[in-house]
Write an enzyme that holds these catalytic residues in place. Sequence first.
Site, short mmCIF file in Angstrom:
data_model
loop_
_atom_site.label_atom_id
_atom_site.label_comp_id
_atom_site.label_asym_id
_atom_site.label_seq_id
_atom_site.Cartn_x
_atom_site.Cartn_y
_atom_site.Cartn_z
NE ARG A 4 -1.12 2.68 3.09
CZ ARG A 4 -0.82 3.95 3.54
NH1 ARG A 4 -0.55 4.61 2.96
NH2 ARG A 4 0.19 3.54 4.85
CG ASP A 5 3.08 4.60 2.91
OD1 ASP A 5 3.39 5.11 2.04
OD2 ASP A 5 4.33 4.63 3.79
CG HIS A 40 4.31 4.57 8.94
ND1 HIS A 40 3.42 3.58 8.60
CD2 HIS A 40 4.83 5.64 8.35
CE1 HIS A 40 3.87 4.12 7.42
NE2 HIS A 40 4.48 5.20 6.94
CG HIS A 50 8.14 7.69 5.53
ND1 HIS A 50 8.01 8.02 3.98
CD2 HIS A 50 7.60 7.41 6.04
CE1 HIS A 50 6.90 7.07 4.03
NE2 HIS A 50 6.51 7.27 4.74
CB CYS A 68 3.81 11.52 1.75
SG CYS A 68 2.32 12.25 1.89
CG ASN A 97 6.83 3.56 4.64
OD1 ASN A 97 6.14 3.31 5.59
ND2 ASN A 97 6.91 3.82 3.06
#
Length: 302
Positions: free
Chosen positions: A15-16, A207, A209, A240, A249
């Site tokens: 997803r991310d 989470h 990055h 993002c 990430n």
Amino acid sequence: MKWPTNVTIKEVGPRDGLQNEPTFIETEDKIKWINMLSESGFSYIEMTSFVHPKWIPALADAVHVAKEINRKPGVTYAALVPNAKGLERALAAEVDEVSVFMSASETHNKKNINKSIDETFVILDEVIQEAQKANKTTRGYISTVFGCPYENEVPIENVIRVADTLFDSGIHELSLGDTVGVANPVQVENVIETLLKRYPTDKLALHFHDTRGVALTNIYVALTMGITTFDGAVGGLGGCPYAPGAAGNVTTEDLIYMLHGMEIETGVNEQRLLEAAMWIEEKIGKPLPSKNLQAFKGKKTM
């Protein structure tokens, strides 16, 4: 120094990791990759997003992917859900867990969601309530916890307000996002110390990055404070679209290498994980930032 003996890695690459990639990964390749990750030993995979395809065309095949993957017993297959319409699609696709998201900074929230923070609370509360009626667990994400690309510093009071509201709505876990990769170890310690006065460690995840190369260091600090859940993306995929300059990430395989070296159990098979990372790198068509992947490829060519 004390740290946990077991840590949960929540793999968010499908997803991310893929949502911001310019190369569209074919649906069948997404399915195969998620199946490879399932066989790598993860207990949690965020497989897609039910944001409107107009906003994230890379994940327009969300329903097909969710329905066609091989569901391995014991693995939670989650998806990001922005609103009631997205929840309808997610429930039809039989997701295991619903993830909701918003920012701690007003400007980023408006850029990312096109709504104010207060407006977002109302929408997400509906998603959480309806997901729970459908017997789905719910997870919350807060972006820009450690800094915003538009507002720079984000007061901890903003983070607490969003966290309190999401927990009051009924989420069972909150992932704290360093969306632009600006956090440093002292800041991480201060934020976690503040939040642990309000919430137990098992309610919080982190989470990070890796924009500035300190994500693993920040995770080490969190480990020493008792945090046991971290998000990662295979290969270091991610970024993002509403956070200019943000890198991917924290790389899952680099994180796993560090944890296993510290004799912290994750349940993840490093060999299978690296094979999955190499496979998706080939599909994306460019080198990924994962250091352990590059070392793995180097061994294969020796």
